[in-house]
Design an enzyme around this catalytic site. Structure first.
Site, PDB file in Angstrom:
ATOM      1  N   HIS A  41       6.776 -22.457   0.598  1.00  0.00           N
ATOM      2  CA  HIS A  41       5.290 -22.616   0.304  1.00  0.00           C
ATOM      3  C   HIS A  41       4.596 -22.471   1.623  1.00  0.00           C
ATOM      4  O   HIS A  41       3.358 -22.885   1.991  1.00  0.00           O
ATOM      5  CB  HIS A  41       4.843 -23.945  -0.259  1.00  0.00           C
ATOM      6  CG  HIS A  41       5.602 -24.625  -1.404  1.00  0.00           C
ATOM      7  ND1 HIS A  41       5.188 -24.143  -2.598  1.00  0.00           N
ATOM      8  CD2 HIS A  41       6.713 -25.101  -1.673  1.00  0.00           C
ATOM      9  CE1 HIS A  41       5.907 -24.601  -3.379  1.00  0.00           C
ATOM     10  NE2 HIS A  41       6.993 -25.195  -3.010  1.00  0.00           N
ATOM     11  N   SER A 162      -4.288  -0.643  16.943  1.00  0.00           N
ATOM     12  CA  SER A 162      -5.758  -0.538  16.444  1.00  0.00           C
ATOM     13  C   SER A 162      -6.698   0.357  17.386  1.00  0.00           C
ATOM     14  O   SER A 162      -6.472   0.499  18.711  1.00  0.00           O
ATOM     15  CB  SER A 162      -6.128  -1.956  16.673  1.00  0.00           C
ATOM     16  OG  SER A 162      -7.608  -1.958  16.619  1.00  0.00           O
ATOM     17  N   SER A 163      -7.517   0.951  16.665  1.00  0.00           N
ATOM     18  CA  SER A 163      -8.297   2.232  17.471  1.00  0.00           C
ATOM     19  C   SER A 163      -9.310   1.147  18.269  1.00  0.00           C
ATOM     20  O   SER A 163      -9.964   1.682  19.278  1.00  0.00           O
ATOM     21  CB  SER A 163      -9.007   3.093  16.498  1.00  0.00           C
ATOM     22  OG  SER A 163      -9.706   2.308  15.585  1.00  0.00           O
ATOM     23  N   LYS A 168      -3.240  -4.964  19.955  1.00  0.00           N
ATOM     24  CA  LYS A 168      -2.640  -5.086  18.651  1.00  0.00           C
ATOM     25  C   LYS A 168      -1.385  -4.405  18.403  1.00  0.00           C
ATOM     26  O   LYS A 168      -1.195  -3.328  18.800  1.00  0.00           O
ATOM     27  CB  LYS A 168      -3.632  -4.313  17.362  1.00  0.00           C
ATOM     28  CG  LYS A 168      -5.028  -5.300  17.500  1.00  0.00           C
ATOM     29  CD  LYS A 168      -4.677  -6.705  17.042  1.00  0.00           C
ATOM     30  CE  LYS A 168      -4.419  -6.922  15.845  1.00  0.00           C
ATOM     31  NZ  LYS A 168      -5.380  -6.227  14.599  1.00  0.00           N
ATOM     32  N   ARG A 169      -0.440  -5.030  17.646  1.00  0.00           N
ATOM     33  CA  ARG A 169       0.910  -4.383  17.198  1.00  0.00           C
ATOM     34  C   ARG A 169       1.039  -4.735  15.813  1.00  0.00           C
ATOM     35  O   ARG A 169       1.659  -5.997  15.426  1.00  0.00           O
ATOM     36  CB  ARG A 169       1.967  -5.049  18.161  1.00  0.00           C
ATOM     37  CG  ARG A 169       1.950  -4.797  19.693  1.00  0.00           C
ATOM     38  CD  ARG A 169       3.046  -5.783  20.448  1.00  0.00           C
ATOM     39  NE  ARG A 169       4.488  -5.599  20.050  1.00  0.00           N
ATOM     40  CZ  ARG A 169       5.231  -4.602  20.778  1.00  0.00           C
ATOM     41  NH1 ARG A 169       4.547  -3.945  21.755  1.00  0.00           N
ATOM     42  NH2 ARG A 169       6.426  -4.569  20.468  1.00  0.00           N
ATOM     43  N   ASN A 170       0.398  -3.860  15.038  1.00  0.00           N
ATOM     44  CA  ASN A 170       0.436  -4.205  13.474  1.00  0.00           C
ATOM     45  C   ASN A 170       1.659  -3.599  12.795  1.00  0.00           C
ATOM     46  O   ASN A 170       2.294  -2.537  13.166  1.00  0.00           O
ATOM     47  CB  ASN A 170      -1.042  -3.526  12.879  1.00  0.00           C
ATOM     48  CG  ASN A 170      -2.076  -3.825  13.818  1.00  0.00           C
ATOM     49  OD1 ASN A 170      -2.163  -4.985  14.128  1.00  0.00           O
ATOM     50  ND2 ASN A 170      -3.125  -3.178  13.673  1.00  0.00           N
ATOM     51  N   SER A 207       1.756  14.626 -20.642  1.00  0.00           N
ATOM     52  CA  SER A 207       1.017  14.633 -19.331  1.00  0.00           C
ATOM     53  C   SER A 207       0.959  13.559 -18.308  1.00  0.00           C
ATOM     54  O   SER A 207       0.984  13.659 -17.159  1.00  0.00           O
ATOM     55  CB  SER A 207      -0.674  14.663 -19.889  1.00  0.00           C
ATOM     56  OG  SER A 207      -0.766  13.579 -20.661  1.00  0.00           O
ATOM     57  N   GLU A 209       3.960  11.825 -17.907  1.00  0.00           N
ATOM     58  CA  GLU A 209       5.444  12.090 -17.122  1.00  0.00           C
ATOM     59  C   GLU A 209       5.304  13.085 -16.140  1.00  0.00           C
ATOM     60  O   GLU A 209       5.979  12.747 -15.145  1.00  0.00           O
ATOM     61  CB  GLU A 209       6.301  12.218 -18.214  1.00  0.00           C
ATOM     62  CG  GLU A 209       6.643  11.154 -19.172  1.00  0.00           C
ATOM     63  CD  GLU A 209       7.666  11.532 -20.222  1.00  0.00           C
ATOM     64  OE1 GLU A 209       7.963  10.774 -21.107  1.00  0.00           O
ATOM     65  OE2 GLU A 209       7.750  12.697 -20.424  1.00  0.00           O
ATOM     66  N   ARG A 210       4.181  14.075 -16.228  1.00  0.00           N
ATOM     67  CA  ARG A 210       4.354  15.110 -15.175  1.00  0.00           C
ATOM     68  C   ARG A 210       4.034  14.482 -13.868  1.00  0.00           C
ATOM     69  O   ARG A 210       3.927  14.724 -12.993  1.00  0.00           O
ATOM     70  CB  ARG A 210       3.319  16.133 -15.719  1.00  0.00           C
ATOM     71  CG  ARG A 210       4.080  16.878 -16.928  1.00  0.00           C
ATOM     72  CD  ARG A 210       2.731  17.836 -17.380  1.00  0.00           C
ATOM     73  NE  ARG A 210       2.979  18.354 -18.546  1.00  0.00           N
ATOM     74  CZ  ARG A 210       3.691  19.580 -18.832  1.00  0.00           C
ATOM     75  NH1 ARG A 210       4.248  20.186 -17.910  1.00  0.00           N
ATOM     76  NH2 ARG A 210       4.135  19.873 -20.070  1.00  0.00           N
TER      77      ARG A 210
END
Length: 399
Positions: A41, A162-163, A168-170, A207, A209-210
């Site tokens: 949890h 991040s720009s 940031k290390r995402n 169609s 499945e294509r």
């Protein structure tokens, strides 16, 4: 033609899964004793190891391999049974010969088409694979959170997180896998809708499945290759894991104390309430859990001094994991102290370090539970190690 493409696609997916399985097993062995906190949890539960996470993923991947193998078998069929499956203008033996030449089985019964429950099995199997990958990726995303930082995707020197925010290390690739898994599951739902057709055939499935067959197959192939790379290059921070283990001040050992009290004849309900009231003091008032346990009037009369800390050793869990990682020969070693039994690692070097660090100087008996092929030299090494830390006569037995 569609059956042939699906069969060959299944073979590619199977190769991808086997590569992932190998990497997961390697990581599981590498980190089988890398301690971390288990969470349920989202809340700290009990100590475990990082290797247990990897071996869990390995086992699930092995099941996915079997699923795709079954799906491959299911969709590797062909038919040349005519407009409604009655062989009105062709000999059934021709169907059998053609299918055999193509590496397919002739469908036992068909109409104008191969029944679409087969294709649904293939696509739902792909969706389970994708869901497993999302599950694994989500765990890494959570472990990479700043407040945990126990593991993270590899981040190259030139990479940008991040720009807007240079720090940031995402976990962008894991997030990408989580997003793509949703597409594969959506396609699986469409394949289930395709099972129902009018009479002996309509083209409402065609169609769909294509789109869904090539898209799902290519997507799962991409995700498998990406996630294998993520695991192989995963950055892991054991020290952060140890720091997180200590974050709750020993609350993670509450069950061990509960069980110890019950083993001494206390009702489970009473023991639970005794331990819980001390745990709540830690949660709400940041009081010392171990100290409060020692001071608790109900609890302390059932334990001699220092017996509770010995039961609260993170290292003890390592021995419990041994049979999970290997179904081969292994050794369990139990040390009978004056007042309790402590389980120790089977590895001699770790075993030596464990009893040295914890000053086990009152050992009186050793019980070795071993596979049939354990050699006498190993047993002698264990006993010699134990004798280094005890002045008493040691009795040992093997089982």
């Amino acid at each position: 033609a569609l059956a042939l493409m699906m069969k060959k696609s299944s073979e590619i997916i199977l190769e991808d899964l086997k590569k992932l399985s190998e990497v997961l097993l390697k990581k599981a062995k590498e980190h089988k004793y890398t301690l971390c906190i288990g969470r349920t949890h989202g809340i700290h539960a009990e100590p475990m190891t990082l290797g247990l996470k990897f071996i869990l993923w390995f086992d699930e991947t092995e099941r996915n391999i079997k699923r795709i193998e079954r799906a491959k078998e299911t969709i590797s069929v062909g038919k040349l049974s005519g407009a409604v499956g009655t062989y009105s203008n062709i000999n059934p033996k021709i169907e059998e010969l053609v299918c055999k030449k193509l590496g397919l089985k002739a469908d036992k019964i068909s109409t104008q088409i191969i029944q679409r429950d087969r294709h649904a099995e293939y696509l739902t199997s792909l969706s389970i694979v994708a869901s497993s990958l999302e599950k694994f990726a989500t765990e890494i995303r959570n472990l990479q959170r700043t407040d945990l930082r126990e593991a993270e995707e590899y981040f190259s020197e030139k990479q940008k997180g991040s720009s807007a925010m240079p720090h940031k290390r995402n976990p962008i690739t894991c997030e990408r896998i989580s997003g793509l898994a949703r597409l594969v599951r959506a396609n699986a739902l469409a394949s289930l809708e395709n099972i129902t057709l009018w009479h002996e055939r309509d083209i409402s499935h065609s169609s769909v499945e294509r789109v869904i067959l090539p898209d799902s197959t290519i997507t799962v192939d991409y995700c498998l290759n990406k996630f294998t790379e993520i695991v192989d290059k995963l950055l892991i921070y054991p020290q952060n894991m140890k720091n997180n283990l200590k974050k709750t001040g020993g609350l993670i050992f509450s069950q061990r104390i509960l069980i110890s009290l019950v083993s001494k004849g206390i009702s489970r309900n009473d023991a639970y309430l005794w331990v819980q009231r001390n745990a709540m003091k830690r949660w709400l008032n940041n009081e010392d859990f171990k100290e409060n346990i020692h001071k608790d009037e109900d609890i302390k009369k059932y334990f001699i001094d220092k017996s509770i800390p010995k039961k609260c050793k993170i290292e003890i869990i390592e021995n419990k994991l041994k049979p999970i990682f290997s179904r081969e020969a292994y050794v369990f070693i139990s040390i009978l102290m004056e007042h309790e039994v402590i389980d120790i690692l089977p590895d001699i070097l770790v075993f030596y370090k464990e009893i040295r660090d914890n000053e086990y100087n009152n050992i009186i008996r050793v019980r070795i539970i071993a596979a049939d092929n354990i050699d006498n030299e190993t047993i002698e090494d264990i006993i010699k190690t134990v004798k280094c830390f005890s002045n008493k006569e040691i009795v040992y037995s093997t089982e």
